[in-house]
Design a protein around this motif. Structure first.
Motif, mmCIF file in Angstrom:
data_model
loop_
_atom_site.group_PDB
_atom_site.id
_atom_site.type_symbol
_atom_site.label_atom_id
_atom_site.label_comp_id
_atom_site.label_asym_id
_atom_site.label_seq_id
_atom_site.Cartn_x
_atom_site.Cartn_y
_atom_site.Cartn_z
ATOM 1 N N THR A 140 53.293 42.925 50.498
ATOM 2 C CA THR A 140 54.269 43.497 49.581
ATOM 3 C C THR A 140 54.715 42.461 48.561
ATOM 4 O O THR A 140 55.019 41.326 48.905
ATOM 5 N N TYR A 141 54.729 42.865 47.303
ATOM 6 C CA TYR A 141 55.229 42.051 46.201
ATOM 7 C C TYR A 141 56.408 42.783 45.583
ATOM 8 O O TYR A 141 56.341 44.005 45.376
ATOM 9 N N ALA A 142 57.463 42.060 45.245
ATOM 10 C CA ALA A 142 58.569 42.657 44.498
ATOM 11 C C ALA A 142 58.132 42.751 43.041
ATOM 12 O O ALA A 142 57.682 41.763 42.452
ATOM 13 N N THR A 143 58.243 43.930 42.471
ATOM 14 C CA THR A 143 57.823 44.112 41.082
ATOM 15 C C THR A 143 58.618 43.196 40.151
ATOM 16 O O THR A 143 58.095 42.730 39.146
ATOM 17 N N ALA A 144 59.858 42.905 40.505
ATOM 18 C CA ALA A 144 60.684 42.022 39.680
ATOM 19 C C ALA A 144 60.113 40.607 39.615
ATOM 20 O O ALA A 144 60.380 39.870 38.663
ATOM 21 N N ASN A 145 59.327 40.201 40.606
ATOM 22 C CA ASN A 145 58.753 38.842 40.635
ATOM 23 C C ASN A 145 57.386 38.760 39.963
ATOM 24 O O ASN A 145 56.870 37.667 39.773
ATOM 25 N N ILE A 146 56.780 39.887 39.650
ATOM 26 C CA ILE A 146 55.457 39.888 39.023
ATOM 27 C C ILE A 146 55.640 39.699 37.522
ATOM 28 O O ILE A 146 56.319 40.483 36.864
ATOM 29 N N THR A 147 55.026 38.648 36.981
ATOM 30 C CA THR A 147 55.164 38.375 35.552
ATOM 31 C C THR A 147 54.030 38.990 34.737
ATOM 32 O O THR A 147 54.231 39.349 33.588
ATOM 33 N N SER A 148 52.841 39.082 35.321
ATOM 34 C CA SER A 148 51.714 39.702 34.624
ATOM 35 C C SER A 148 50.655 40.124 35.628
ATOM 36 O O SER A 148 50.658 39.698 36.779
ATOM 37 N N VAL A 149 49.729 40.949 35.139
ATOM 38 C CA VAL A 149 48.621 41.427 35.963
ATOM 39 C C VAL A 149 47.396 41.534 35.074
ATOM 40 O O VAL A 149 47.509 41.835 33.885
ATOM 41 N N ARG A 150 46.244 41.236 35.648
ATOM 42 C CA ARG A 150 44.997 41.362 34.894
ATOM 43 C C ARG A 150 43.856 41.627 35.865
ATOM 44 O O ARG A 150 43.958 41.359 37.063
ATOM 45 N N LYS A 151 42.762 42.146 35.316
ATOM 46 C CA LYS A 151 41.553 42.381 36.115
ATOM 47 C C LYS A 151 40.582 41.244 35.839
ATOM 48 O O LYS A 151 40.333 40.885 34.689
ATOM 49 N N HIS A 152 40.044 40.671 36.903
ATOM 50 C CA HIS A 152 39.074 39.588 36.792
ATOM 51 C C HIS A 152 37.763 40.059 37.430
ATOM 52 O O HIS A 152 37.757 40.601 38.530
ATOM 53 N N ILE A 153 36.649 39.834 36.721
ATOM 54 C CA ILE A 153 35.343 40.288 37.204
ATOM 55 C C ILE A 153 34.521 39.087 37.636
ATOM 56 O O ILE A 153 34.358 38.127 36.879
ATOM 57 N N VAL A 154 34.015 39.131 38.857
ATOM 58 C CA VAL A 154 33.108 38.107 39.371
ATOM 59 C C VAL A 154 31.724 38.737 39.440
ATOM 60 O O VAL A 154 31.503 39.684 40.204
ATOM 61 N N PRO A 155 30.781 38.254 38.628
ATOM 62 C CA PRO A 155 29.439 38.849 38.639
ATOM 63 C C PRO A 155 28.773 38.707 40.011
ATOM 64 O O PRO A 155 29.041 37.756 40.757
ATOM 65 N N ALA A 156 27.904 39.646 40.312
ATOM 66 C CA ALA A 156 27.163 39.596 41.566
ATOM 67 C C ALA A 156 26.187 38.423 41.543
ATOM 68 O O ALA A 156 25.644 38.070 40.498
ATOM 69 N N ARG A 157 25.981 37.830 42.685
ATOM 70 C CA ARG A 157 25.029 36.722 42.791
ATOM 71 C C ARG A 157 23.621 37.290 42.896
ATOM 72 O O ARG A 157 23.290 37.984 43.850
ATOM 73 N N SER A 158 22.803 36.960 41.931
ATOM 74 C CA SER A 158 21.468 37.549 41.881
ATOM 75 C C SER A 158 20.359 36.511 42.005
ATOM 76 O O SER A 158 19.197 36.823 41.754
ATOM 77 N N GLY A 159 20.697 35.294 42.398
ATOM 78 C CA GLY A 159 19.703 34.223 42.452
ATOM 79 C C GLY A 159 18.540 34.494 43.392
ATOM 80 O O GLY A 159 17.378 34.312 43.021
#
Length: 135
Positions: free
Chosen positions: A26-45
C-alpha cells in the motif's frame, strides 16, 4: 474528510484518491510525487544465436546435401531447419516487461511489473488521475 474515490480496481491492484494498493503493498497517494511506465525489452540474445547457427548451418548443409549421395545427406539440413524454426518461434514468443514506476520523496521504485502493456497503461493512468484529483 473527503470521500474515497476509486480510479482502478482489478486483479490485486486498487487505485483511489487516498491510496494505491499493488498486490498487497500500500502506498499513500499523498506521498506519490509522480508515476511513469518503464519498458524493459525482452532478452533475445540466445534466440539470436540459435537463429544464426540454424541459418548458417542451413546455408552450409544444403549445397552438400544436394551434391552428395546417400541416406544421411539430409540430416544436417533438417537439424539446421529445425534450429532456425525454433529460433523464429522463440523470437515471436518474446515479450518486453513493463514496470509502473512510482516516485516518492524516498526515491523511485517499480510498483507493478507485468508483461501486459495494457494493464501497465491503465494502472499508470489511474495513479496519475489519483494524483491530479488529490491536488
Amino acid at each position: 474528510m473527503t470521500e474515497e474515490r476509486s480510479f482502478f480496481n482489478d486483479g490485486g491492484v486498487y487505485v483511489s484518491n487516498t491510496r494505491v494498493v499493488i498486490y498487497g503493498t500500500t502506498y499513500a497517494t499523498a506521498n506519490i510525487t509522480s508515476v511513469r511506465k518503464h519498458i524493459v525489452p525482452a532478452r533475445s540474445g540466445c534466440a539470436l544465436v540459435l537463429a544464426i547457427v540454424g541459418g548458417l548451418g542451413l546455408l552450409g548443409a544444403l549445397p552438400t546435401a544436394l551434391a552428395a549421395k546417400g541416406d544421411g545427406r539430409w540430416v544436417p539440413v533438417m537439424v539446421s531447419a529445425i534450429a532456425l524454426t525454433l529460433a523464429i518461434v522463440w523470437f515471436r514468443l518474446l515479450r518486453p516487461t513493463f514496470h509502473v514506476m512510482v516516485a516518492t520523496a524516498g526515491g523511485e521504485r517499480p510498483g507493478l511489473t507485468s508483461k501486459d502493456d495494457g494493464l501497465a497503461d491503465r494502472v499508470t493512468a489511474a495513479i496519475a488521475d489519483a494524483i491530479v484529483h488529490r491536488g
